[in-house]
Structures are given as C-alpha cells and as structure tokens.
Design a protein around this motif. Structure first.
Motif, mmCIF file in Angstrom:
data_model
loop_
_atom_site.group_PDB
_atom_site.id
_atom_site.type_symbol
_atom_site.label_atom_id
_atom_site.label_comp_id
_atom_site.label_asym_id
_atom_site.label_seq_id
_atom_site.Cartn_x
_atom_site.Cartn_y
_atom_site.Cartn_z
ATOM 1 N N GLU A 13 -5.034 -40.035 -90.101
ATOM 2 C CA GLU A 13 -4.137 -39.135 -89.374
ATOM 3 C C GLU A 13 -2.748 -39.116 -90.002
ATOM 4 O O GLU A 13 -2.139 -38.050 -90.132
ATOM 5 N N TRP A 14 -2.237 -40.295 -90.404
ATOM 6 C CA TRP A 14 -0.925 -40.335 -91.069
ATOM 7 C C TRP A 14 -0.972 -39.549 -92.378
ATOM 8 O O TRP A 14 -0.055 -38.805 -92.699
ATOM 9 N N ARG A 15 -2.049 -39.713 -93.146
ATOM 10 C CA ARG A 15 -2.167 -39.006 -94.431
ATOM 11 C C ARG A 15 -2.205 -37.491 -94.233
ATOM 12 O O ARG A 15 -1.688 -36.738 -95.055
ATOM 13 N N GLU A 21 4.318 -38.411 -100.728
ATOM 14 C CA GLU A 21 5.532 -39.223 -100.907
ATOM 15 C C GLU A 21 6.005 -39.802 -99.574
ATOM 16 O O GLU A 21 6.399 -40.967 -99.506
ATOM 17 N N GLN A 22 5.971 -39.027 -98.506
ATOM 18 C CA GLN A 22 6.340 -39.541 -97.182
ATOM 19 C C GLN A 22 5.398 -40.669 -96.771
ATOM 20 O O GLN A 22 5.841 -41.677 -96.220
ATOM 21 N N TYR A 23 4.118 -40.506 -97.036
ATOM 22 C CA TYR A 23 3.147 -41.551 -96.713
ATOM 23 C C TYR A 23 3.446 -42.819 -97.508
ATOM 24 O O TYR A 23 3.469 -43.919 -96.954
ATOM 25 N N ARG A 24 3.703 -42.680 -98.804
ATOM 26 C CA ARG A 24 3.981 -43.844 -99.658
ATOM 27 C C ARG A 24 5.191 -44.614 -99.145
ATOM 28 O O ARG A 24 5.170 -45.846 -99.058
ATOM 29 N N VAL A 25 6.237 -43.904 -98.767
ATOM 30 C CA VAL A 25 7.457 -44.569 -98.295
ATOM 31 C C VAL A 25 7.274 -45.140 -96.894
ATOM 32 O O VAL A 25 7.549 -46.316 -96.657
ATOM 33 N N THR A 26 6.820 -44.329 -95.950
ATOM 34 C CA THR A 26 6.795 -44.763 -94.547
ATOM 35 C C THR A 26 5.632 -45.674 -94.178
ATOM 36 O O THR A 26 5.778 -46.557 -93.341
ATOM 37 N N ARG A 27 4.479 -45.497 -94.796
ATOM 38 C CA ARG A 27 3.301 -46.287 -94.415
ATOM 39 C C ARG A 27 3.007 -47.417 -95.399
ATOM 40 O O ARG A 27 2.399 -48.413 -95.033
ATOM 41 N N GLU A 28 3.425 -47.246 -96.666
ATOM 42 C CA GLU A 28 3.157 -48.278 -97.676
ATOM 43 C C GLU A 28 4.427 -49.018 -98.100
ATOM 44 O O GLU A 28 4.421 -49.717 -99.090
#
Length: 134
Positions: A13-15, A21-28
């Motif tokens: 759902e996040w992806r 790029e938002q996923y890489r920063v906020t989730r990873e």
C-alpha cells in the motif's frame, strides 16, 4: 516491540501511494542529496505536511536557512506531531525524526539550531508536502 502508529499500511500500500523516491526516504530511512529539493529554498508562508499521511508537521514560520542543504525548522507545528528515535546507521548516534501519525522517516534533529529552541529539524523535502497559505 515495534511502535504502533495511527496510520497503518502494508508495504504494498505504501509503494502504491508514494513515488519510488518518497518510499525510499520515508519507508526505508533514505536521505535525499543536499541542495536538491525545492523546499530547501521555499520562502512562502504555509504548512509542511507528511507526504505519506498528510499530517501537519511544520509551520513555515519556523523554517530558516541552516546552510545544510535541507529544509530546516526550529520546532514542529505542535507537540507530539513528530517522534524521535536513536539512529546508529553512521559512525555516530543521531536523533532520527519520524511522523508520529504514520512513522514516515522525515530526517534528523540536531542541537545546533537558532533560538528559541536551539534545535535544527533537518528534514528531507521528499518526505514533506507544502501547502501555501492563501
């Protein structure tokens, strides 16, 4: 035990919700390159929200030019909107800042900011969404 946040989503759902790029920063727990995000030089009045859940995090009135290359603020918009945790990923311990509503990684806080708090909330512009005041 992992911290529980009000907003809970699966990684899929996040992806779907976030850009890569938002996923890489906020989730990873990634970091954008310094001086690359347009919010670093944003001067308008408004509110900075979490890009993942929309929670209001910082008022533009607390933003200042830190010279770090990332948008910097001396205080969150209200107590409890951001959380902190120890980050030992580099050669020293830093204090990570995350959205208290959804857990999105935002950046780090340092004790070298201006008065009245003496803090520098050094945020990834990628983790924020800016809404100018009308």
């Amino acid at each position: 035990m992992a911290e529980q946040f009000k907003v809970q989503k699966s990684e899929a759902e996040w992806r779907k919700l976030l850009t890569p790029e938002q996923y890489r920063v906020t989730r990873e727990h990634g970091t954008e390159r310094a001086w690359t995000h347009l919010y670093n030089t944003e001067k308008r009045d408004g509110i900075y929200h979490c890009v993942a859940c929309g929670a209001a995090l910082f008022d533009a009135g607390t933003k200042y030019e830190s010279g770090s290359g990332w948008p910097s603020f001396f205080a969150p918009i209200a107590p409890g909107v951001v959380g902190e945790s120890a980050d030992n990923s580099l050669f020293s311990t830093r204090t990570e800042v995350h959205c208290a509503n959804c857990g999105a990684h935002l950046g780090h806080v340092f004790p070298d900011g201006p008065e009245p708090t003496g803090l520098r909330y050094c945020m990834n512009g990628t983790a924020l969404d800016f809404t100018p005041r009308a």
